[in-house]
Design an enzyme around this catalytic site. Sequence first.
Site, PDB file in Angstrom:
ATOM      1  N   GLY A 155       0.875  -1.415   4.431  1.00 49.94           N
ATOM      2  CA  GLY A 155       1.255  -0.121   3.976  1.00 49.94           C
ATOM      3  C   GLY A 155       2.209   0.831   5.085  1.00 49.94           C
TER       4      GLY A 155
ATOM      5  N   GLU B 106     -11.301  -9.060   2.252  1.00 52.46           N
ATOM      6  CA  GLU B 106     -10.339  -8.735   3.112  1.00 52.46           C
ATOM      7  C   GLU B 106     -10.606  -8.739   4.674  1.00 52.46           C
ATOM      8  OE1 GLU B 106      -7.356  -5.987   1.539  1.00 52.46           O
ATOM      9  OE2 GLU B 106      -6.863  -5.267   3.361  1.00 52.46           O
TER      10      GLU B 106
ATOM     11  N   ASP C 100      -0.068   4.496   0.033  1.00 50.43           N
ATOM     12  CA  ASP C 100      -0.735   5.648   0.189  1.00 50.43           C
ATOM     13  C   ASP C 100       0.177   6.421   1.167  1.00 50.43           C
ATOM     14  OD1 ASP C 100      -3.094   4.680  -0.667  1.00 50.43           O
ATOM     15  OD2 ASP C 100      -4.004   4.318   1.364  1.00 50.43           O
ATOM     16  N   HIS C 101       0.859   6.020   1.859  1.00 50.32           N
ATOM     17  CA  HIS C 101       1.888   7.104   2.854  1.00 50.32           C
ATOM     18  C   HIS C 101       2.926   7.763   2.222  1.00 50.32           C
ATOM     19  CE1 HIS C 101      -0.988   6.727   5.657  1.00 50.32           C
ATOM     20  NE2 HIS C 101      -1.060   5.331   5.851  1.00 50.32           N
TER      21      HIS C 101
ATOM     22  N   HIS D  91      -4.282  -4.412   7.605  1.00 51.62           N
ATOM     23  CA  HIS D  91      -4.467  -3.196   8.488  1.00 51.62           C
ATOM     24  C   HIS D  91      -3.527  -3.409   9.811  1.00 51.62           C
ATOM     25  CE1 HIS D  91      -5.906   0.507  10.155  1.00 51.62           C
ATOM     26  NE2 HIS D  91      -6.374   0.627   8.744  1.00 51.62           N
TER      27      HIS D  91
ATOM     28  N   ARG E 180      -6.794  13.049   1.218  1.00 48.20           N
ATOM     29  CA  ARG E 180      -5.586  13.365   2.005  1.00 48.20           C
ATOM     30  C   ARG E 180      -4.205  12.886   1.608  1.00 48.20           C
ATOM     31  NH1 ARG E 180      -7.124   9.814   7.395  1.00 48.20           N
ATOM     32  NH2 ARG E 180      -9.265  11.095   6.958  1.00 48.20           N
TER      33      ARG E 180
ATOM     34  N   ARG F  84      -9.171   8.362  -1.023  1.00 50.66           N
ATOM     35  CA  ARG F  84     -10.056   8.742   0.045  1.00 50.66           C
ATOM     36  C   ARG F  84     -10.911  10.116  -0.269  1.00 50.66           C
ATOM     37  NH1 ARG F  84      -9.020   6.572   5.530  1.00 50.66           N
ATOM     38  NH2 ARG F  84     -10.597   7.915   6.037  1.00 50.66           N
TER      39      ARG F  84
ATOM     40  N   ASN G 186       0.984  -1.297  -0.028  1.00 50.83           N
ATOM     41  CA  ASN G 186      -0.151   0.054  -0.067  1.00 50.83           C
ATOM     42  C   ASN G 186       0.864   1.320  -0.146  1.00 50.83           C
ATOM     43  OD1 ASN G 186      -1.532   2.108   1.116  1.00 50.83           O
ATOM     44  ND2 ASN G 186      -3.109   0.934   1.560  1.00 50.83           N
TER      45      ASN G 186
ATOM     46  N   THR H  99      -7.285   6.412  10.150  1.00 51.52           N
ATOM     47  CA  THR H  99      -7.143   5.551   9.020  1.00 51.52           C
ATOM     48  C   THR H  99      -8.157   4.723   9.012  1.00 51.52           C
ATOM     49  OG1 THR H  99      -5.713   3.550   8.120  1.00 51.52           O
ATOM     50  CG2 THR H  99      -6.061   4.051  10.730  1.00 51.52           C
ATOM     51  N   THR H 100      -8.593   3.726   8.148  1.00 52.92           N
ATOM     52  CA  THR H 100      -9.860   3.143   8.070  1.00 52.92           C
ATOM     53  C   THR H 100      -9.871   2.258   9.471  1.00 52.92           C
ATOM     54  OG1 THR H 100      -9.271   2.668   5.605  1.00 52.92           O
ATOM     55  CG2 THR H 100     -11.187   1.457   6.679  1.00 52.92           C
TER      56      THR H 100
ATOM     57  N   GLU I 119      -8.579   0.835  -3.079  1.00 58.97           N
ATOM     58  CA  GLU I 119      -9.541   0.840  -2.022  1.00 58.97           C
ATOM     59  C   GLU I 119     -10.366   2.104  -2.351  1.00 58.97           C
ATOM     60  OE1 GLU I 119      -7.082   1.023   1.425  1.00 58.97           O
ATOM     61  OE2 GLU I 119      -6.345  -0.970   1.190  1.00 58.97           O
TER      62      GLU I 119
ATOM     63  N   HIS J  47      -5.520   3.852  -1.753  1.00 60.16           N
ATOM     64  CA  HIS J  47      -6.908   4.184  -1.372  1.00 60.16           C
ATOM     65  C   HIS J  47      -6.980   5.735  -1.407  1.00 60.16           C
ATOM     66  CE1 HIS J  47      -9.690   4.580   2.402  1.00 60.16           C
ATOM     67  NE2 HIS J  47     -10.416   4.833   1.412  1.00 60.16           N
TER      68      HIS J  47
HETATM   69  N1  PXP Z   1      -6.158  -2.746   3.932  1.00 60.68           N
HETATM   70  C1  PXP Z   1      -7.103  -2.066   3.992  1.00 60.68           C
HETATM   71  C2  PXP Z   1      -8.383  -2.124   3.432  1.00 60.68           C
HETATM   72  C3  PXP Z   1      -6.716  -0.463   4.365  1.00 60.68           C
HETATM   73  O1  PXP Z   1      -7.703   0.282   4.487  1.00 60.68           O
HETATM   74  C4  PXP Z   1      -5.555  -0.492   4.646  1.00 60.68           C
HETATM   75  C5  PXP Z   1      -5.198   1.137   5.146  1.00 60.68           C
HETATM   76  O2  PXP Z   1      -5.346   1.735   4.176  1.00 60.68           O
HETATM   77  C6  PXP Z   1      -4.686  -1.596   4.985  1.00 60.68           C
HETATM   78  C7  PXP Z   1      -4.961  -2.649   4.232  1.00 60.68           C
HETATM   79  C8  PXP Z   1      -3.174  -1.058   5.172  1.00 60.68           C
HETATM   80  O3  PXP Z   1      -3.040  -0.797   6.305  1.00 60.68           O
HETATM   81  P1  PXP Z   1      -1.602  -0.368   6.970  1.00 60.68           P
HETATM   82  O4  PXP Z   1      -1.451   0.862   6.258  1.00 60.68           O
HETATM   83  O5  PXP Z   1      -1.952  -0.318   8.513  1.00 60.68           O
HETATM   84  O6  PXP Z   1      -0.760  -1.395   6.826  1.00 60.68           O
END
Ligand code: PXP
Length: 240
Positions: free
Chosen positions: A211, A150, A8-9, A189, A48, A44, A6, A99-100, A69, A42
């Site tokens: 992620g 998931e 995103d960050h 997650h 963000r 969002r 992931n 976060t989610t 996502e 993701h």
């Molecule tokens: N799976 C889903 C569905 C998520 O929403 C996220 C966070 O965006 C992750 C996995 C990854 O989570 P993390 O960043 O805590 O590894």
Amino acid sequence: MDLGVNIDHIATIRQARGTNYPSVLDAAVLAEKAGADSITLHLREDRRHMQDKDLYELKPLLKTKMNLELAPVNEMLKIALDVLPEDVCLVPERREEKTTEGGLDLIKNFSNIKNISDELSNAGVRVSLFIAPEIDQIDKAIEMKVPIIELHTGNYADFKGEEKDKELIKIQHATQYARKAGILVNAGHGLHYENVQNIAKINGIHELNIGHAIVAKALFVGWENAVIEMKEIINEFAKS
Ligand code: PXP
């Protein structure tokens, strides 16, 4: 067991300054080179981290697959139908959350999620539903005929002691239950380099989406090494 990285960050760091670096495109290409089996992002509603244009630029670049996502809302459905990622993972979204938090409630929101899921499936997108490891939620996913779920590992990641052990067992049972119904099981997650081992050992999990921990690790060992290290742990424990 596959690893979905992931990114995103990477975008979070970019958005913090409104620069055009670090590049999410470079991050995706290098993650794939380092062994990522898919690239997860993701979009969002508050934008963000990932921006709409990231999706369009990433899609033709990826050699593995895009796992997008999204919240189950019409705005995101429209974008997904335009970008056509290989996979869409529907996730709940609240603007004030960091976060989610938690999985979808498929019981309460059955018809909305089913409609969105059907539209995506009809367009050839594989739909995954992000849910807690609860049998009643899996039953609804079976009823919706989605190919993938998931399982939310956030509680496993946060809990300690006996509660953590119980949550792990719930994830194991949920995996077996969904596999018996022919559903592919992913998980993610809150997973990191010290807690992923027990999840990697679970038979029947297809892909872990990770992620935050990989981005954090990359600060010290470099991005590709962070992906390689995670992949090595998963490979080692998935076999045992
Ligand atoms: N799976 C889903 C569905 C998520 O929403 C996220 C966070 O965006 C992750 C996995 C990854 O989570 P993390 O960043 O805590 O590894």
